[in-house]
Motif scaffolding. Structure first.
Motif, PDB file in Angstrom:
ATOM      1  N   LEU A  31      46.611  67.767  46.247  1.00  0.00           N
ATOM      2  CA  LEU A  31      47.376  67.118  45.180  1.00  0.00           C
ATOM      3  C   LEU A  31      46.940  65.673  44.974  1.00  0.00           C
ATOM      4  CD1 LEU A  31      51.027  68.459  45.600  1.00  0.00           C
ATOM      5  CD2 LEU A  31      49.276  69.168  43.977  1.00  0.00           C
ATOM      6  N   PHE A  32      46.636  64.978  46.046  1.00  0.00           N
ATOM      7  CA  PHE A  32      46.253  63.575  45.913  1.00  0.00           C
ATOM      8  C   PHE A  32      44.846  63.395  45.341  1.00  0.00           C
ATOM      9  CE2 PHE A  32      49.889  62.466  48.637  1.00  0.00           C
ATOM     10  CZ  PHE A  32      50.347  61.363  47.924  1.00  0.00           C
ATOM     11  N   LEU A  33      44.101  64.484  45.200  1.00  0.00           N
ATOM     12  CA  LEU A  33      42.774  64.387  44.606  1.00  0.00           C
ATOM     13  C   LEU A  33      42.787  64.606  43.098  1.00  0.00           C
ATOM     14  CD1 LEU A  33      40.601  66.210  47.295  1.00  0.00           C
ATOM     15  CD2 LEU A  33      40.713  63.765  46.802  1.00  0.00           C
ATOM     16  N   ARG A  34      43.927  64.914  42.526  1.00  0.00           N
ATOM     17  CA  ARG A  34      44.004  65.171  41.087  1.00  0.00           C
ATOM     18  C   ARG A  34      44.153  63.849  40.326  1.00  0.00           C
ATOM     19  NH1 ARG A  34      47.710  70.149  39.502  1.00  0.00           N
ATOM     20  NH2 ARG A  34      46.016  70.478  38.015  1.00  0.00           N
ATOM     21  N   GLU A  35      43.161  63.512  39.558  1.00  0.00           N
ATOM     22  CA  GLU A  35      43.158  62.244  38.825  1.00  0.00           C
ATOM     23  C   GLU A  35      44.231  62.272  37.730  1.00  0.00           C
ATOM     24  OE1 GLU A  35      41.492  59.648  39.594  1.00  0.00           O
ATOM     25  OE2 GLU A  35      40.127  60.490  41.093  1.00  0.00           O
ATOM     26  N   GLY A  36      44.953  61.148  37.591  1.00  0.00           N
ATOM     27  CA  GLY A  36      45.951  61.042  36.536  1.00  0.00           C
ATOM     28  C   GLY A  36      47.214  61.830  36.793  1.00  0.00           C
ATOM     29  N   HIS A  37      47.374  62.343  38.009  1.00  0.00           N
ATOM     30  CA  HIS A  37      48.568  63.112  38.368  1.00  0.00           C
ATOM     31  C   HIS A  37      49.393  62.323  39.386  1.00  0.00           C
ATOM     32  CE1 HIS A  37      47.584  67.252  36.697  1.00  0.00           C
ATOM     33  NE2 HIS A  37      46.560  66.493  36.360  1.00  0.00           N
ATOM     34  N   PHE A  38      50.682  62.531  39.339  1.00  0.00           N
ATOM     35  CA  PHE A  38      51.611  61.786  40.188  1.00  0.00           C
ATOM     36  C   PHE A  38      52.390  62.790  41.049  1.00  0.00           C
ATOM     37  CE2 PHE A  38      55.474  59.508  41.235  1.00  0.00           C
ATOM     38  CZ  PHE A  38      55.080  58.185  41.378  1.00  0.00           C
ATOM     39  N   PRO A  39      52.178  62.801  42.376  1.00  0.00           N
ATOM     40  CA  PRO A  39      52.822  63.803  43.233  1.00  0.00           C
ATOM     41  C   PRO A  39      54.327  63.553  43.421  1.00  0.00           C
ATOM     42  CG  PRO A  39      50.816  62.943  44.249  1.00  0.00           C
ATOM     43  CD  PRO A  39      51.163  62.031  43.113  1.00  0.00           C
ATOM     44  N   LEU A  40      55.088  64.612  43.331  1.00  0.00           N
ATOM     45  CA  LEU A  40      56.519  64.622  43.639  1.00  0.00           C
ATOM     46  C   LEU A  40      56.682  65.483  44.882  1.00  0.00           C
ATOM     47  CD1 LEU A  40      57.789  65.329  40.000  1.00  0.00           C
ATOM     48  CD2 LEU A  40      57.530  63.092  41.109  1.00  0.00           C
TER      49      LEU A  40
END
Length: 488
Positions: free
Chosen positions: A131-140
């Protein structure tokens, strides 16, 4: 640096008379490591799903980033873990995934195994890294620690500390302190955003509560004084007015002016009392009540309630734990700790009398009565009253304990399968607290349970000092409660 803005958020579940959020507004930054805290049932998981667009709502959520929920849906869990990760990380960036896994101490060879054969802790690490490798995404991130042992929690805490931009739901105080820099608290009357970690928030909350208690006491005394003054002034005005009538009334105009003056003073006092009452009504609205729990353990006169010698638990050719030796005496609280898969739950099940393959000796004192809190809550069905009846519990005591653990009365008639995981765990805990036993055996009792309830349980166990054997990964709880530690 950008802001995520929530304005006028209002939401309730279909068919429910209770409103989860009512006209809520707050903002946070996309670079914050934001810890989301609050008692069970306040809507933490619901808020994450609203941010992720999974539910319809009224109001606005404005965000420059896309949200990813943890744990995500991974599809077919029998596929190789590498294929599961590829849903989030493109194959040409596999080197980045390898780097993240090394930071989490997860062997890259795990990627070649079917995802469902990974331990829950390994699955957690893999999905966090992806999840932390997805650019432009914010983990919940919703309660990632429930499947992590003490060592893994410390490791993941350090990992998250190096990241920026996520919301984390957790009830583990040490874990929150290790990795967040802001707190979003779901209080009784609304949301509160503060700079700092959990300990900073807790200290500020304690100071605010102490100030409001002192103000509440001052205003109570002031209102009592004003009430008595108002009563005296009104009495004087009535007597002065009455003196205008009869043969002794020499100067009725003077007496009338005195009466009017007294009435004016009485009204002024009444206005001050109403203002004090209004001010008092604004205090203590977010005070988290934590009524003390009660427990009545039985006394056993054997010098040793449990004793293990050269105990080895194995499943087929696989040895889970071996050469386990311990003695549990009355009044002691033994914490069993160890990595995932080290045999902690198997040991507890063996103590409870389940048919767990083993060699060596495990001796229980004669006539020993035990009370058990299992990890798994999936067996909970029906409503609380039927559950209490089937379990032979004192229904009044059982429901009273749940009220002290912040259950609303309206939830007593709901089906338990609709409860949050934290509420289900509290049902199992309340059942155990209703049972009189020589030995309380609790397997990860704090999974999903909120911080206030954890503090209540700590106070209970230190006050009543029952004999216990428990598995728990909350370091602060273990440090506070355990008298002895068994490491597998």
């Amino acid at each position: 640096m950008s802001a995520i803005q929530v304005s006028g958020l209002t939401f309730s579940y279909d068919g429910s008379s209770q409103t989860v959020f009512d006209d809520v507004s707050f903002r946070f930054d996309t670079t914050w490591r934001l810890g989301l805290i609050g008692r069970n049932g306040r809507g933490k998981t619901t808020l994450l799903r609203l941010l992720a667009g999974q539910y319809a709502y009224r109001g606005q959520i404005l965000s420059p980033v896309r949200f990813d929920c943890f744990p995500p849906d991974v599809g077919d869990r029998r596929r190789p873990a590498r294929d599961v990760a590829a849903r989030f990380v493109p194959p040409d960036e596999a080197w980045r995934l390898s780097r993240e896994l090394s930071l989490l101490a997860l062997d890259e060879a795990a990627l070649d195994r079917p995802f469902d054969t990974l331990s829950p802790g390994e699955q957690t690490k893999l999905l966090l890294a992806a999840l932390f490798l997805r650019e432009g995404h914010f983990p919940l991130i919703d309660e990632p620690t429930n499947h992590l042992d003490l060592h893994a929690r410390a490791l993941v805490g350090r990992y998250l500390r190096q990241k920026e931009g996520f919301v984390l739901v957790s009830h583990d105080r040490a874990f929150l302190d290790a990795c967040v820099d802001h707190i979003l608290a779901l209080n009784r009357t609304g949301f509160e955003v503060q700079d700092g970690n959990f300990s900073t928030w807790q200290q500020n909350r304690a100071r605010q509560d102490a100030f409001e208690r002192a103000e509440n006491d001052r205003l109570k005394k002031e209102m009592k004084r004003l009430t008595e003054a108002s009563r005296r002034t009104a009495g004087w005005a009535d007597r002065v007015e009455a003196s205008k009538i009869g043969s002794h009334a020499a100067d009725r105009g003077h007496i009338g002016r005195q009466s009017a003056k007294m009435m004016k003073r009485a009204k002024a006092t009444q206005h001050r009392r109403e203002a004090a009452a209004a001010e008092k009504a604004q205090l203590l609205r977010d005070l988290e009540s934590s009524a003390p729990l009660a427990l009545h353990p039985l006394t056993h006169h054997a010098p040793r309630l449990l004793e293990s010698d050269a105990l080895c638990i194995r499943y087929g050719d696989s040895v889970v734990c071996q050469n386990v030796r311990f003695t549990l005496r009355p009044g002691r609280r033994l914490a069993v700790i160890g990595g995932n898969g080290s045999g902690k739950s198997s040991l507890l099940k063996l103590i409870m009398g389940e048919d767990i393959p083993h060699t060596g000796q495990l001796t229980r004192a004669s006539g020993l009565r035990l009370s058990y809190v299992p990890q798994d809550t999936s067996s909970l069905r029906g409503n609380l009253r039927a559950y209490a009846w089937d379990g032979g519990l004192d229904e009044t005591l059982f429901l009273t304990l749940l009220r002290k653990l912040d259950f609303a009365r309206a939830q007593f008639d709901e089906e338990m399968q609709h409860y949050s995981e934290g509420q289900k765990k509290k049902v199992l805990l309340a059942r155990s607290l209703c049972e009189q036993a020589h030995l309380y055996v609790w397997d990860e009792p704090l999974n999903y349970v909120d911080v206030i309830s954890r503090l209540q349980l700590e106070e209970l166990l230190l006050t009543y000092a029952p004999t216990m054997l428990f598995v728990e990964h909350d370091r602060r709880f273990v440090d506070a409660v355990a008298t002895d530690v068994l490491t597998l």
